[in-house]
Design a protein around this motif. Structure first.
Motif, PDB file in Angstrom:
ATOM      1  N   VAL A 105     -42.535 -33.997 -65.257  1.00 19.39           N
ATOM      2  CA  VAL A 105     -43.019 -35.052 -66.143  1.00 19.39           C
ATOM      3  C   VAL A 105     -43.773 -36.065 -65.282  1.00 19.39           C
ATOM      4  N   ASP A 106     -44.644 -36.859 -65.940  1.00 19.69           N
ATOM      5  CA  ASP A 106     -45.510 -37.741 -65.160  1.00 19.69           C
ATOM      6  C   ASP A 106     -45.092 -39.211 -65.168  1.00 19.69           C
ATOM      7  N   SER A 107     -43.906 -39.515 -65.689  1.00 18.70           N
ATOM      8  CA  SER A 107     -43.455 -40.911 -65.688  1.00 18.70           C
ATOM      9  C   SER A 107     -41.945 -40.988 -65.821  1.00 18.70           C
ATOM     10  N   GLY A 108     -41.416 -42.150 -65.419  1.00 19.38           N
ATOM     11  CA  GLY A 108     -39.978 -42.358 -65.529  1.00 19.38           C
ATOM     12  C   GLY A 108     -39.505 -42.382 -66.964  1.00 19.38           C
ATOM     13  N   SER A 109     -40.312 -42.975 -67.848  1.00 19.35           N
ATOM     14  CA  SER A 109     -39.914 -43.049 -69.261  1.00 19.35           C
ATOM     15  C   SER A 109     -39.851 -41.667 -69.890  1.00 19.35           C
ATOM     16  N   LYS A 110     -40.784 -40.774 -69.509  1.00 20.21           N
ATOM     17  CA  LYS A 110     -40.746 -39.404 -70.035  1.00 20.21           C
ATOM     18  C   LYS A 110     -39.537 -38.647 -69.482  1.00 20.21           C
ATOM     19  N   ALA A 111     -39.164 -38.958 -68.252  1.00 14.05           N
ATOM     20  CA  ALA A 111     -37.968 -38.336 -67.669  1.00 14.05           C
ATOM     21  C   ALA A 111     -36.733 -38.745 -68.458  1.00 14.05           C
ATOM     22  N   LEU A 112     -36.655 -40.032 -68.811  1.00 15.51           N
ATOM     23  CA  LEU A 112     -35.511 -40.517 -69.584  1.00 15.51           C
ATOM     24  C   LEU A 112     -35.480 -39.886 -70.973  1.00 15.51           C
ATOM     25  N   GLN A 113     -36.663 -39.727 -71.575  1.00 14.19           N
ATOM     26  CA  GLN A 113     -36.733 -39.078 -72.890  1.00 14.19           C
ATOM     27  C   GLN A 113     -36.229 -37.641 -72.797  1.00 14.19           C
ATOM     28  N   PHE A 114     -36.639 -36.951 -71.743  1.00 10.68           N
ATOM     29  CA  PHE A 114     -36.217 -35.567 -71.548  1.00 10.68           C
ATOM     30  C   PHE A 114     -34.705 -35.489 -71.366  1.00 10.68           C
ATOM     31  N   LEU A 115     -34.144 -36.490 -70.676  1.00 11.13           N
ATOM     32  CA  LEU A 115     -32.709 -36.513 -70.407  1.00 11.13           C
ATOM     33  C   LEU A 115     -31.897 -37.045 -71.585  1.00 11.13           C
ATOM     34  N   GLY A 116     -32.605 -37.599 -72.572  1.00  8.67           N
ATOM     35  CA  GLY A 116     -31.925 -38.082 -73.765  1.00  8.67           C
ATOM     36  C   GLY A 116     -31.572 -39.549 -73.747  1.00  8.67           C
ATOM     37  N   ILE A 117     -32.168 -40.310 -72.816  1.00  5.34           N
ATOM     38  CA  ILE A 117     -31.912 -41.752 -72.762  1.00  5.34           C
ATOM     39  C   ILE A 117     -33.135 -42.480 -73.304  1.00  5.34           C
ATOM     40  N   HIS A 118     -32.891 -43.482 -74.148  1.00  5.99           N
ATOM     41  CA  HIS A 118     -33.996 -44.297 -74.641  1.00  5.99           C
ATOM     42  C   HIS A 118     -34.386 -45.305 -73.565  1.00  5.99           C
ATOM     43  N   ASP A 119     -35.661 -45.412 -73.306  1.00  8.66           N
ATOM     44  CA  ASP A 119     -36.171 -46.280 -72.251  1.00  8.66           C
ATOM     45  C   ASP A 119     -35.733 -47.732 -72.443  1.00  8.66           C
ATOM     46  N   ASP A 120     -35.679 -48.189 -73.699  1.00  6.00           N
ATOM     47  CA  ASP A 120     -35.382 -49.599 -73.949  1.00  6.00           C
ATOM     48  C   ASP A 120     -33.894 -49.911 -73.922  1.00  6.00           C
ATOM     49  N   ASP A 121     -33.060 -48.879 -73.844  1.00  6.15           N
ATOM     50  CA  ASP A 121     -31.620 -49.121 -73.838  1.00  6.15           C
ATOM     51  C   ASP A 121     -30.917 -48.009 -73.072  1.00  6.15           C
ATOM     52  N   ALA A 122     -30.633 -48.283 -71.806  1.00  3.66           N
ATOM     53  CA  ALA A 122     -30.046 -47.251 -70.947  1.00  3.66           C
ATOM     54  C   ALA A 122     -28.662 -46.842 -71.407  1.00  3.66           C
ATOM     55  N   SER A 123     -27.992 -47.706 -72.151  1.00  3.04           N
ATOM     56  CA  SER A 123     -26.636 -47.388 -72.577  1.00  3.04           C
ATOM     57  C   SER A 123     -26.615 -46.443 -73.775  1.00  3.04           C
ATOM     58  N   THR A 124     -27.761 -46.312 -74.457  1.00  2.00           N
ATOM     59  CA  THR A 124     -27.825 -45.434 -75.623  1.00  2.00           C
ATOM     60  C   THR A 124     -28.184 -44.027 -75.172  1.00  2.00           C
ATOM     61  N   VAL A 125     -27.222 -43.162 -75.173  1.00  2.00           N
ATOM     62  CA  VAL A 125     -27.445 -41.788 -74.733  1.00  2.00           C
ATOM     63  C   VAL A 125     -27.221 -40.859 -75.907  1.00  2.00           C
ATOM     64  N   SER A 126     -28.214 -40.081 -76.232  1.00  2.00           N
ATOM     65  CA  SER A 126     -28.064 -39.140 -77.336  1.00  2.00           C
ATOM     66  C   SER A 126     -27.456 -37.849 -76.810  1.00  2.00           C
ATOM     67  N   VAL A 127     -27.033 -36.993 -77.713  1.00  2.00           N
ATOM     68  CA  VAL A 127     -26.425 -35.736 -77.298  1.00  2.00           C
ATOM     69  C   VAL A 127     -27.469 -34.765 -76.771  1.00  2.00           C
ATOM     70  N   HIS A 128     -28.738 -35.162 -76.842  1.00  5.39           N
ATOM     71  CA  HIS A 128     -29.806 -34.270 -76.382  1.00  5.39           C
ATOM     72  C   HIS A 128     -29.584 -33.844 -74.930  1.00  5.39           C
ATOM     73  N   ALA A 129     -29.047 -34.756 -74.116  1.00  6.05           N
ATOM     74  CA  ALA A 129     -28.839 -34.451 -72.703  1.00  6.05           C
ATOM     75  C   ALA A 129     -27.891 -33.268 -72.527  1.00  6.05           C
ATOM     76  N   HIS A 130     -26.964 -33.104 -73.461  1.00  8.51           N
ATOM     77  CA  HIS A 130     -26.000 -32.017 -73.356  1.00  8.51           C
ATOM     78  C   HIS A 130     -26.473 -30.767 -74.090  1.00  8.51           C
ATOM     79  N   GLN A 131     -27.570 -30.880 -74.819  1.00  4.37           N
ATOM     80  CA  GLN A 131     -28.039 -29.746 -75.608  1.00  4.37           C
ATOM     81  C   GLN A 131     -29.287 -29.096 -75.012  1.00  4.37           C
ATOM     82  N   LEU A 132     -29.635 -29.473 -73.785  1.00  4.24           N
ATOM     83  CA  LEU A 132     -30.781 -28.849 -73.137  1.00  4.24           C
ATOM     84  C   LEU A 132     -30.495 -27.366 -72.947  1.00  4.24           C
ATOM     85  N   ASP A 133     -31.563 -26.567 -73.036  1.00  9.77           N
ATOM     86  CA  ASP A 133     -31.386 -25.128 -72.841  1.00  9.77           C
ATOM     87  C   ASP A 133     -30.760 -24.854 -71.475  1.00  9.77           C
TER      88      ASP A 133
END
Length: 200
Positions: free
Chosen positions: A39-67
């Motif tokens: 990815v080409d930015s930190g914010s895109k990395a956080l999106q990929f990992l399932g963290i919202h850029d504006d709130d590091a404490s908000t973690v979606s289950v996406h991080a655990h559902q990666l292929d």
């Protein structure tokens, strides 16, 4: 044809705003048998990992559902918007991601910057241009992280086992205490009571 079982390759998330550097790190990682997502930015990395850029404490289950779970993150330090240091802090602040090893890359050899990243939790600091020999330093961090996860799971099992033992201990203790009291009574309290009728 015989089917040979192969291990699932470790998955590395590479973050760099420079396309040439991104292509280089991707090629080096693939040459070293890593699976790579770039990815080409930190914010895109956080999106990929399932963290919202504006709130590091908000973690979606996406991080655990990666292929394929991300086993290590390697990021450039100097990037517009969110620096590699900022990304490192966000990852280490996340309860679900903090155990993922993070490696910082930079073309500038500034000791204070290197120390700051290592103190914040970075596992390694590479100077650019990154070389193929640097790739061999990544796997030990991944394996160490996996061993830590395994150890934590073992600790949790032991704690749950000890908790179940603690539940049974009070009854054992009380029964042993009552047995001790009976012995004490036989030795000191009951005998005088038996003797009283004889004296009267």
């Amino acid at each position: 044809m015989a089917v040979v079982a192969t291990e699932t390759p470790f998955h590395v998330l590479a973050v760099d705003d420079s396309l040439p550097d991104r292509k280089l790190i991707e090629r080096l990682l693939k040459t070293s048998s890593f699976q790579v997502t770039t990815v080409d930015s930190g914010s895109k990395a956080l999106q990929f990992l399932g963290i919202h850029d504006d709130d590091a404490s908000t973690v979606s289950v996406h991080a655990h559902q990666l292929d394929v779970a991300v086993n290590l993150i390697i990021t450039d330090y100097c990037m517009p918007g969110m620096t590699g240091y900022d990304l490192l802090k966000k990852i280490k602040e996340s309860s679900s991601l903090r155990d993922i090893p993070v490696v910082i890359m930079s073309s500038e050899n500034i000791p204070s910057r290197i120390n700051r990243c290592l103190e914040e939790g970075a596992d390694e600091f590479f100077l650019k241009p990154v070389r193929l020999s640097d790739m061999s330093k990544l796997k030990p961090h991944i394996l160490k992280s996996r061993c830590r996860d395994h150890y934590q799971q073992e600790q949790q099992h032991q704690q749950s086992d000890s908790n179940s033992n603690d539940c049974s201990n009070p009854t054992n203790k009380s029964s042993s205490d009552s047995t001790g009291k009976r012995k004490a009574e036989d030795n000191g309290e009951i005998l005088p009571q038996k003797n009283r009728p004889r004296h009267s």
